[in-house]
Design an enzyme around this catalytic site. Structure first.
Site, PDB file in Angstrom:
ATOM      1  N   VAL A   1      -3.459   9.516  -7.567  1.00  0.00           N
ATOM      2  CA  VAL A   1      -2.542  10.254  -6.681  1.00  0.00           C
ATOM      3  C   VAL A   1      -1.133  10.169  -7.286  1.00  0.00           C
ATOM      4  CG1 VAL A   1      -1.602  10.427  -4.338  1.00  0.00           C
ATOM      5  CG2 VAL A   1      -3.964   9.683  -4.682  1.00  0.00           C
TER       6      VAL A   1
ATOM      7  N   ASP B   1      -6.251   3.132 -12.493  1.00  0.00           N
ATOM      8  CA  ASP B   1      -6.564   2.007 -13.397  1.00  0.00           C
ATOM      9  C   ASP B   1      -7.882   2.346 -14.088  1.00  0.00           C
ATOM     10  OD1 ASP B   1      -4.372   0.095 -12.709  1.00  0.00           O
ATOM     11  OD2 ASP B   1      -5.232   0.353 -10.728  1.00  0.00           O
TER      12      ASP B   1
ATOM     13  N   LEU C   1       0.811  -1.215   0.000  1.00  0.00           N
ATOM     14  CA  LEU C   1       0.000   0.000   0.000  1.00  0.00           C
ATOM     15  C   LEU C   1       0.846   1.267   0.000  1.00  0.00           C
ATOM     16  CD1 LEU C   1      -2.703  -1.150   2.583  1.00  0.00           C
ATOM     17  CD2 LEU C   1      -2.684  -1.429   0.090  1.00  0.00           C
TER      18      LEU C   1
ATOM     19  N   GLY D   1      -1.652   6.387  -2.552  1.00  0.00           N
ATOM     20  CA  GLY D   1      -2.803   6.269  -3.455  1.00  0.00           C
ATOM     21  C   GLY D   1      -3.870   5.357  -2.867  1.00  0.00           C
ATOM     22  N   HIS D   2      -3.440   4.212  -2.331  1.00  0.00           N
ATOM     23  CA  HIS D   2      -4.408   3.300  -1.696  1.00  0.00           C
ATOM     24  C   HIS D   2      -5.035   3.975  -0.474  1.00  0.00           C
ATOM     25  CE1 HIS D   2      -1.625   0.172  -3.503  1.00  0.00           C
ATOM     26  NE2 HIS D   2      -2.794  -0.232  -3.936  1.00  0.00           N
TER      27      HIS D   2
ATOM     28  N   ARG E   1       4.138  -0.907  -8.574  1.00  0.00           N
ATOM     29  CA  ARG E   1       5.210  -1.350  -9.484  1.00  0.00           C
ATOM     30  C   ARG E   1       6.333  -0.322  -9.615  1.00  0.00           C
ATOM     31  NH1 ARG E   1       0.710  -4.257 -12.230  1.00  0.00           N
ATOM     32  NH2 ARG E   1       1.230  -6.459 -11.998  1.00  0.00           N
TER      33      ARG E   1
ATOM     34  N   GLN F   1      -9.811  -0.445 -15.777  1.00  0.00           N
ATOM     35  CA  GLN F   1     -10.345  -1.364 -14.763  1.00  0.00           C
ATOM     36  C   GLN F   1     -11.615  -0.783 -14.135  1.00  0.00           C
ATOM     37  OE1 GLN F   1      -8.044  -3.690 -11.676  1.00  0.00           O
ATOM     38  NE2 GLN F   1      -8.643  -2.004 -10.368  1.00  0.00           N
TER      39      GLN F   1
ATOM     40  N   GLY G   1      -9.475   3.162  -7.715  1.00  0.00           N
ATOM     41  CA  GLY G   1      -8.703   4.312  -8.171  1.00  0.00           C
ATOM     42  C   GLY G   1      -8.856   4.562  -9.667  1.00  0.00           C
TER      43      GLY G   1
HETATM   44  O1  PAF Z   1      -6.523  -2.843  -8.634  1.00  0.00           O
HETATM   45  C1  PAF Z   1      -6.148  -3.848  -8.003  1.00  0.00           C
HETATM   46  O2  PAF Z   1      -5.333  -3.767  -7.093  1.00  0.00           O
HETATM   47  C2  PAF Z   1      -6.709  -5.214  -8.380  1.00  0.00           C
HETATM   48  O3  PAF Z   1      -6.899  -5.316  -9.740  1.00  0.00           O
HETATM   49  C3  PAF Z   1      -7.997  -5.562  -7.611  1.00  0.00           C
HETATM   50  C4  PAF Z   1      -9.126  -4.618  -7.959  1.00  0.00           C
HETATM   51  C5  PAF Z   1      -7.737  -5.529  -6.112  1.00  0.00           C
HETATM   52  C6  PAF Z   1      -8.453  -6.977  -7.974  1.00  0.00           C
HETATM   53  O4  PAF Z   1      -7.492  -7.932  -7.641  1.00  0.00           O
END
Ligand code: PAF
Length: 280
Positions: free
Chosen positions: A176, A150, A33, A36-37, A187, A153, A147
């Site tokens: 962020v 992504d 984490l 951003g998280h 990453r 996503q 967030g």
């Molecule tokens: O964004 C992420 O960290 C992952 O893709 C998630 C949403 C936790 C699913 O594993």
């Protein structure tokens, strides 16, 4: 904060809160984490009585040859950060809890998963939506925060919830950045010192590209090709660079107004993604 590995214990606690009429916000993560998280967690806490965070490095969303085995796992440090944010429950399922048997049924994403990240990472979004659906079924949150980092996503999860009538509200939280503009990502830790210095160029080029569009350039194909070359000349290997419509992520034309520039580019073996939404 309670840390729970077991699904049964999770259900009991969630049901207890529900009996008290409390609302539940959920932030699914893969751990390691960063700020951003924690911004997602803060947003979740502002919107519901209880906050549940999960940490699960989901194998089904990694493609062959990707970094599943080496993905940074920092459970202890993550738990301390979440406890400091007054998270109520940290769910840390083991692999056997999430996938007790080989799956016979899973989710598949249509056309929206064939572009951008989905094009370079076949099957990735099928793995994401399947695990998010399973986590939603376990946690049963009123809302879940993801967030905008992504971007694709988030768009796919919104479609999953709409298409499958899932009773959960999806909240998008702004990306962020580090002080030099690099989008925060687990990453980033893979970058060498030299690559780390170079990495903010990605966002700088996205801003320059946006400014050229705002200044009235309409030859977007040429512009994109020019900026792909700028990225490559700076030392990146461009995966994709696109100007898309915010609402459906289809390729935008100068007739569109709500836009997002989407990019992925590699520095060495590290693949960075970034995006820049804007209105023209
Ligand atoms: O964004 C992420 O960290 C992952 O893709 C998630 C949403 C936790 C699913 O594993």
């Amino acid at each position: 904060m309670q840390a729970i590995r077991n699904r049964q214990a999770l259900t009991e606690l969630v049901q207890q809160w529900r009996r008290l009429g409390e609302t539940i916000a959920f932030v699914p993560t893969m751990g390691n984490l960063h700020a951003g998280h924690l911004a997602l967690v803060k947003q979740a806490a502002s919107l519901a009585d209880r906050v549940v965070v999960s940490i699960f490095v989901n194998p089904t969303q990694f493609c062959p040859g990707e970094d599943f085995d080496n993905y940074p796992r920092t459970e202890q440090a993550d738990a301390e950060k979440l406890a400091a944010e007054n998270v109520d429950l940290l769910f840390l399922p083991m692999l056997a809890e999430m996938y007790p048997q080989p799956a016979m049924v899973s989710l598949t994403v249509g056309e929206l998963a064939n572009r951008y990240c989905g094009n370079s990472r076949p099957g990735h979004f099928d793995g994401v939506v399947t695990v998010v659906c399973k986590l939603f079924n376990m946690v049963q949150p009123d809302l879940a925060v993801f967030g905008e980092k992504d971007f694709q996503q988030l768009a796919i999860i919104r479609r999953m919830v709409a298409d499958l009538n899932m009773p959960v509200q999806i909240i998008g939280a702004p990306l962020v950045r580090e002080s030099d503009g690099l989008a925060m990502s687990s990453r980033n830790g893979y970058l060498t010192a030299e690559q780390r210095k170079l990495a903010p160029v990605l966002y700088q080029l996205l801003q320059r590209l946006r400014n050229e569009i705002l200044d009235g350039r309409e030859d977007w194909d040429d512009l994109l090709e020019q900026y792909r070359q700028h990225l490559n000349a700076a030392g990146f290997k461009t995966d994709y660079l696109a100007i898309s419509r915010v609402d459906d992520l289809l390729q935008a034309t100068p007739k569109d107004h709500d836009l997002v520039i989407l990019a992925a580019a590699c520095l060495g073996k590290t693949r960075l993604i970034d995006n820049l939404p804007f209105h023209r």
